[in-house]
Design an enzyme around this catalytic site. Sequence first.
Site, PDB file in Angstrom:
ATOM      1  CG  ASP A 101      -2.286   0.319   1.045  1.00 41.58           C
ATOM      2  OD1 ASP A 101      -2.535   1.363   0.433  1.00 41.58           O
ATOM      3  OD2 ASP A 101      -3.153  -0.462   1.488  1.00 41.58           O
ATOM      4  CG  ASP A 208      -4.523   5.323   1.019  1.00 45.82           C
ATOM      5  OD1 ASP A 208      -5.539   4.618   1.074  1.00 45.82           O
ATOM      6  OD2 ASP A 208      -4.330   6.304   1.755  1.00 45.82           O
ATOM      7  CD  GLU A 266      -8.790   4.380  -1.711  1.00 49.26           C
ATOM      8  OE1 GLU A 266      -9.613   4.006  -0.883  1.00 49.26           O
ATOM      9  OE2 GLU A 266      -7.923   5.231  -1.459  1.00 49.26           O
ATOM     10  CG  HIS A 340      -8.816  -1.668   4.447  1.00 49.90           C
ATOM     11  ND1 HIS A 340      -8.627  -1.616   3.078  1.00 49.90           N
ATOM     12  CD2 HIS A 340      -8.440  -0.466   4.921  1.00 49.90           C
ATOM     13  CE1 HIS A 340      -8.161  -0.420   2.762  1.00 49.90           C
ATOM     14  NE2 HIS A 340      -8.027   0.293   3.851  1.00 49.90           N
ATOM     15  CG  ASP A 341     -11.366   1.725   3.729  1.00 52.50           C
ATOM     16  OD1 ASP A 341     -10.825   1.597   4.835  1.00 52.50           O
ATOM     17  OD2 ASP A 341     -10.813   2.280   2.763  1.00 52.50           O
TER      18      ASP A 341
HETATM   19  O1  TEU Z   1      -9.418   5.372   2.082  1.00 50.38           O
HETATM   20  C1  TEU Z   1      -9.809   6.427   1.298  1.00 50.38           C
HETATM   21  C2  TEU Z   1     -11.185   6.916   1.540  1.00 50.38           C
HETATM   22  O2  TEU Z   1     -11.375   8.103   1.419  1.00 50.38           O
HETATM   23  C3  TEU Z   1     -12.336   6.060   1.931  1.00 50.38           C
HETATM   24  O3  TEU Z   1     -12.463   4.840   1.406  1.00 50.38           O
HETATM   25  C4  TEU Z   1     -12.533   6.104   3.426  1.00 50.38           C
HETATM   26  O4  TEU Z   1     -12.163   4.940   4.072  1.00 50.38           O
HETATM   27  C5  TEU Z   1     -13.996   6.307   3.693  1.00 50.38           C
HETATM   28  O5  TEU Z   1     -14.435   7.344   2.902  1.00 50.38           O
HETATM   29  C6  TEU Z   1     -14.247   6.678   5.127  1.00 50.38           C
HETATM   30  O6  TEU Z   1     -15.630   6.859   5.262  1.00 50.38           O
HETATM   31  C7  TEU Z   1      -8.053   5.119   2.227  1.00 50.38           C
HETATM   32  C8  TEU Z   1      -7.840   3.855   3.027  1.00 50.38           C
HETATM   33  O7  TEU Z   1      -8.365   2.770   2.317  1.00 50.38           O
HETATM   34  C9  TEU Z   1      -8.449   4.027   4.386  1.00 50.38           C
HETATM   35  O8  TEU Z   1      -8.364   2.862   5.167  1.00 50.38           O
HETATM   36  C10 TEU Z   1      -7.735   5.153   5.064  1.00 50.38           C
HETATM   37  O9  TEU Z   1      -8.340   5.425   6.306  1.00 50.38           O
HETATM   38  C11 TEU Z   1      -7.739   6.423   4.218  1.00 50.38           C
HETATM   39  O10 TEU Z   1      -7.366   6.166   2.871  1.00 50.38           O
HETATM   40  C12 TEU Z   1      -6.748   7.403   4.743  1.00 50.38           C
HETATM   41  O11 TEU Z   1      -5.447   6.952   4.510  1.00 50.38           O
END
Ligand code: TEU
Length: 575
Positions: A101, A208, A266, A340-341
């Site tokens: 990542d 990310d 992403e 994971h989100d």
């Molecule tokens: O996530 C980016 C992101 O903006 C979203 O998927 C976020 O998790 C969601 O909108 C919250 O409601 C990435 C990562 O995947 C995430 O785990 C991190 O927290 C985020 O970036 C910050 O690094």
Amino acid sequence: MTIEKCVWWKDAVVYQIWVPSYKDSNGDGVGDLPGVISTLDYLKDLGIDMIWLSPMYDSPQVDMGYDISDYQKIYPKYGTLNDMQELIDKCHDKGIKIILDLVANHTSSENKWFQESRSSKNNPKRDWYFWRKPRYDESGNRIEPNNWMSYFSGSAWEYDETTDEYYLRLYAKDQPDLNWNNYEVRNTIYDSVINWWFEKGVDGFRIDTAGKFSKVESFQDAPIILKDSFYQPVGNLALNGPRIHEFHKEMFDRCWSKYDAFVVGEVGRCSKQEALKYVGKSRNEMNAILLFDVVKLIYEKNDRFQKTKWDLIDFKKAIDKQCNLIKGTDAWSTIFLENHDEPRCVSKFINTNYRVEGGKLLTMLQSTLSGTLFIYQGQEIGMTNLPRSWDISEYKDIVTINYYNEFKEKYGKDADFKEKEEKLIDVIKFCSRDHARSPVQWNSEKFAGFSTVEPWTRVNDNYSEINVESQLNDPNSILSFYKQLIKLRKQFKDLFTYGEFEVLDYDNTILFTYVKKSPKFEVPKVYVVLNFSSKWVKFEKLIEGNFNLLVTNVSKKDILDEKLSPYEGRVYIIE
Ligand code: TEU
């Protein structure tokens, strides 16, 4: 346009590992790298070609490793650099690729770059982050430089007393945004992060927040969308910004083009036109992108805890958009239903009374779609969301906690607070990121075989019923079905992975029927019909042809030609 097939990552099946909840090897309740190594044979047997490892770098873990304090060190609870090297080498010995990542929109506030930057206005690293003077209202109260809202609630600016200025932090207050306009910042990310890890042997990166590196530099106020809030969603002021493609092209030149890498960004939400700017092959930016259209269907755009009604027609549209990114373009696509989100897909898209049939139905869907396939840990056994009965204190994610605290501050004194709280928990039960983050259920022993001690976050109550061990030797399990479907995906890759996708029943709110075919030939083609309901439904073939049933999620002897049972799916080959 013909699709280029000779790159290894297009037909790879990727498995995402979120280390803290994957497998604990040393009995401290936290997943770790030796734990990952111990499962490589399991992953190989499943048919996995590549691992995407979520952040394992050193971090204070405010946002579970997406807040990096040192990119060249490993978080001690996960292991050491030697463990990491062993993981990379062992993956390669087994023919598995491994990508990391790349979290480069922000660092942790404990990163030494930020520590220097915040120390004085004259520090050489001052400009590595976004520092702005306070504003003052008519009464002389200090207010933030603009009204931007953090993705994790509240203001996107944090006041720092040392120099009486604010720094930008689109996520947590401990995640200051790096200033990508500064060449030294970019140079350091290229050389001391990306290429440094390439030299250790990794095969690529998942970038990310890949769409957020360039902000609209005027830092103007965001338009008012939320009526009763001062802070407003940043929207395009920090997404797909003015220099974003210049940065990605530079990264391509300096990093990706030098290695035989797989790079997936992403990017989140954007139009097809915008997406193609990142992922068109001739654009020289990245190989693939992760779009959110499919997974974010259950929440309001600007508020993840406002649940919307899930609708099969919108689902079809989102999948169509994802698959057809490659139609007539030189781009590539991805498919994922979990990460994971996101909450677990069986809890999101299926009536959980039909978890096994539904889990297999989603497996059929995923495995037959176009692009690189991503599976998230535990998805292959149909892990579910956390139980509704759990107290709010079981939720550990910063997004859930911040939201809950803000809610409590607002309504905590109301007479009907308990009632309101219950309603919120009903929503959290569907929308929280915590659902993907409970320990992987390896067996039916205490703590689900994840650890020998109480894990850092609670194991889902259903572990004795849902676990890897019990499914491994059960030919009817979701896990066995995944294995079978991954094999079929590889066997029929011209149609499944590379084929063109066409929906045949857009208006049907219960069935999802589509074909996959080569752009060059009319036959053979794949015909997929999926019953997304708990009802028996009439089955009619929507096109002519010689139908041969390839796979179904119900026992073949139970199949009724003219009817589909609840959550029944069928994949036919038409010759
Ligand atoms: O996530 C980016 C992101 O903006 C979203 O998927 C976020 O998790 C969601 O909108 C919250 O409601 C990435 C990562 O995947 C995430 O785990 C991190 O927290 C985020 O970036 C910050 O690094």
